[in-house]
Motif scaffolding. Structure first.
Motif, PDB file in Angstrom:
ATOM      1  N   UNK A 535       2.673  44.404  25.245  1.00  0.00           N
ATOM      2  CA  UNK A 535       2.374  43.010  24.904  1.00  0.00           C
ATOM      3  C   UNK A 535       1.050  42.551  25.511  1.00  0.00           C
ATOM      4  N   UNK A 536       0.741  43.041  26.701  1.00  0.00           N
ATOM      5  CA  UNK A 536      -0.530  42.662  27.318  1.00  0.00           C
ATOM      6  C   UNK A 536      -1.708  43.388  26.705  1.00  0.00           C
ATOM      7  N   UNK A 537      -1.595  44.690  26.571  1.00  0.00           N
ATOM      8  CA  UNK A 537      -2.696  45.511  26.066  1.00  0.00           C
ATOM      9  C   UNK A 537      -2.927  45.318  24.576  1.00  0.00           C
ATOM     10  N   UNK A 564      10.954  42.236  22.756  1.00  0.00           N
ATOM     11  CA  UNK A 564       9.760  42.357  23.584  1.00  0.00           C
ATOM     12  C   UNK A 564       8.582  41.601  22.969  1.00  0.00           C
ATOM     13  N   UNK A 565       8.342  41.787  21.661  1.00  0.00           N
ATOM     14  CA  UNK A 565       7.158  41.162  21.048  1.00  0.00           C
ATOM     15  C   UNK A 565       7.389  39.697  20.707  1.00  0.00           C
ATOM     16  N   UNK A 568       7.641  36.109  24.107  1.00  0.00           N
ATOM     17  CA  UNK A 568       6.662  35.151  24.615  1.00  0.00           C
ATOM     18  C   UNK A 568       6.823  33.768  24.016  1.00  0.00           C
ATOM     19  N   UNK A 569       7.456  33.681  22.825  1.00  0.00           N
ATOM     20  CA  UNK A 569       7.586  32.370  22.187  1.00  0.00           C
ATOM     21  C   UNK A 569       8.856  31.647  22.606  1.00  0.00           C
ATOM     22  N   UNK A 570       9.757  32.334  23.296  1.00  0.00           N
ATOM     23  CA  UNK A 570      11.033  31.702  23.652  1.00  0.00           C
ATOM     24  C   UNK A 570      11.052  31.311  25.107  1.00  0.00           C
TER      25      UNK A 570
END
Length: 570
Positions: A535-537, A564-565, A568-570
């Motif tokens: 997710x970072x890279x 995993x992807x 970040x929105x939750x």
């Protein structure tokens, strides 16, 4: 009431006098008149360098001709001995101003130059016609005191004329008709050409509508902010326009390129991805003077031109001069620079989309392609969050970028998913609620492909979605052949033909990588092959892939990978 561009209640100006007069003209002139407020342009008279022109208010009539108005607020005084002009505001503060009659006269002749280079105007074959200029001082009750040897009273309007502007405008146009001879009538076609040049409305179809047989009924209109960007660009020669996915960068870039070419400027619309270039080229086939290509397509064409003309192989020379360089990042840009140096530049304006993907070495030959690098137009559109090619380009444009700050493509749910991987200035979500992002959960390529096959069949057969409105995008291209083989074995409807970006056709369902699909969009996107994504890279890849979906987004993978992807929105 006259036809106005913009509508009087939408007009914006720091001058209250301008807005007062514009509204009064709109109300008092008849329906045959067309009035344009705050008109600005850039022309190249006789092929010379760019020249700016503007007028506060432009009045057009099919029979009586054109009138350029310069408006000055406050109390105005002048001294013809020293040629100084002063405006005194409501607070009694004096401000030095330019000679309004000189400004109005320059506006008139610059307008003539712009019309002469407009292909649409030239097609009408209009010869000499009535065109004049005037000055209006709506806060002054004795404007005729400003008359002088170059400013007869007949071309001065003041507060006394505000009650009968129809008569005043008619008298001024009659004055110019008598002074210079009326000439031809410009007619309604001339007025329409004027509006098309200076005030045409902007609306665009979805990015791939030209290739979609069943075109969508709802047209995608630019937001007020985007339309304002286009208006601002009239007055700018070099500028960067930045914005997140779905904010309309490509739409505005294409529209700006079309406008420049339509105004008689040899223009290049440049991007990085072949799929986007092919799509834009198809949309612009009827536009003369506009070339559309990827950067490397331009390199190839110029290298071949030099080889055909001089017999030199500039690409081989670049390889020899830089043996450890990369073919696409170093050798081709170097060869292009040498080709332009040999043949000479040809473009008056260049519009670059996907600029975040351009390397440092690209910009020198791009600038060299401009006939007058210090004066010519260079418009650069980018999204720094789409830098999936890991470029680090020094863009040759000074100053802060203009920012597009509203997503116009995705639904709220897709926006939330995609923009959870975005880093940058706030981009407002669209005003389309839509449905939630869907997850298709399975482990292994074969099982995941089977879920995709079932989904595609349901979308096409039961929901009536056209295959060409669907794209399956792979985040990780490492095992692309295996995934393509798995899809090819599925019992899909006979109307569905799987292919890559360049194979797009009616019935064609695109299966390609996120990187190759950049700049494009589909109504439905099925995102796949992100199991190994970090997710970072890999946030740019996830951001780009998700944001390609306009209406429906499906993510296909294991529960862990999907969580995993989307976490970040939750």
């Amino acid at each position: 009431m006259a036809k106005c561009f913009p509508e009087p209640y939408d007009a914006v100006s720091e001058s209250k006098a301008e807005l007062l007069l514009y509204k009064a003209l709109a109300e008092q002139l008849g329906p045959d008149y067309v009035i344009l407020h705050s008109v600005a342009w850039i022309s190249r008279p006789g092929g010379s360098g760019p020249r700016e022109g503007e007028t506060d208010i432009l009045i057009a009539h099919p029979v009586r001709g054109l009138l350029a108005l310069e408006v000055k607020g406050g109390r105005v005084s002048l001294d013809y001995r020293t040629r100084t002009w002063v405006s005194i505001d409501a607070n009694g503060v004096a401000h030095d101003i330019k000679n309004p009659f000189d400004q109005a006269r320059r506006g008139k002749f610059a307008l003539l130059e712009k019309l002469k280079e407009s292909p649409a105007w030239k097609k009408l074959g209009i010869g000499r016609f009535n065109i004049g200029y005037a000055v209006f001082v709506p806060n002054v009750g004795d404007g005729d005191r400003l008359r002088g040897p170059d400013a007869p009273a007949e071309m001065i309007g003041d507060r006394r004329d505000l009650s009968d502007l129809g008569a005043w405008v008619g008298q001024v146009l009659d004055y110019w008709s008598g002074q210079e001879g009326a000439g031809q009538q410009i007619g309604t076609r001339g007025v329409d050409a004027l509006v098309a040049l200076f005030a045409r409305s902007v609306s665009t179809r979805p990015l791939l509508s030209a290739r979609i047989a069943d075109e969508e009924d709802v047209r995608f209109s630019l937001t007020i902010r985007q339309a304002a960007i286009l208006d601002i660009l009239r007055r700018q020669r070099r500028v960067v326009i930045a914005g997140g996915a779905g904010t309309g960068k490509t739409l505005i870039a294409r529209e700006k390129a079309v406008r420049l070419a339509s105004e008689g400027m040899r223009t290049l619309l440049l991007c990085y991805n072949r799929g986007l270039a092919d799509h834009l080229r198809e949309q612009c086939t009827t536009i003369g003077g506009l070339d559309v290509a990827t950067f490397h397509q331009v390199c190839h064409r110029w290298i071949e031109r030099v080889k055909a003309k001089n017999g030199r192989d500039l690409l081989s020379e670049a390889r020899a001069n830089l043996p450890r360089g990369d073919e696409f990042d170093h050798h081709m840009p170097m060869a292009l620079a040498n080709a332009v140096d040999t043949l000479g530049p040809i473009y008056d304006a260049i519009v670059v989309d996907e600029a975040q993907d351009f390397g440092d070495e690209f910009w020198l030959p791009v600038e060299m392609l401009l006939t007058r690098p210090d004066e010519a137009m260079l418009y650069v559109f980018l999204d720094e969050n789409q830098d999936i090619y890991r470029r680090s380009a020094e863009i040759p444009v000074q100053g802060e970028p203009m920012v597009l700050d509203r997503n116009c493509r995705n639904t709220d749910a897709i926006h939330a998913a995609a923009y959870s991987h975005y880093r940058g200035a706030v981009v407002e979500p669209p005003q389309i609620s839509g449905v939630e992002v869907n997850r298709l959960l399975a482990s292994g390529i074969e099982k995941q492909a089977a879920l995709i096959g079932t989904l595609v069949t349901k979308l096409v057969v039961e929901e009536g979605v056209a295959p060409h409105e669907i794209a399956i995008l792979l985040c990780d291209p490492a095992d692309r052949p295996a995934r393509e083989r798995a899809l090819q074995t599925l019992p899909l409807p006979a109307t569905v033909k799987l292919g890559r970006v360049e194979d797009f056709s009616r019935g064609g369902l695109t299966v390609d990588t996120v990187a190759r699909f950049k700049g494009l969009e589909r109504a439905v996107v099925i995102l796949w092959a992100f199991d190994r994504c970090d997710v970072g890279k890999d946030r740019e890849t996830l951001y780009v892939g998700m944001s390609r979906a306009k209406s429906l987004l499906y993510v296909v993978g294991s529960r862990e990978a999907c969580d995993h992807i989307l976490a970040a929105q939750t």
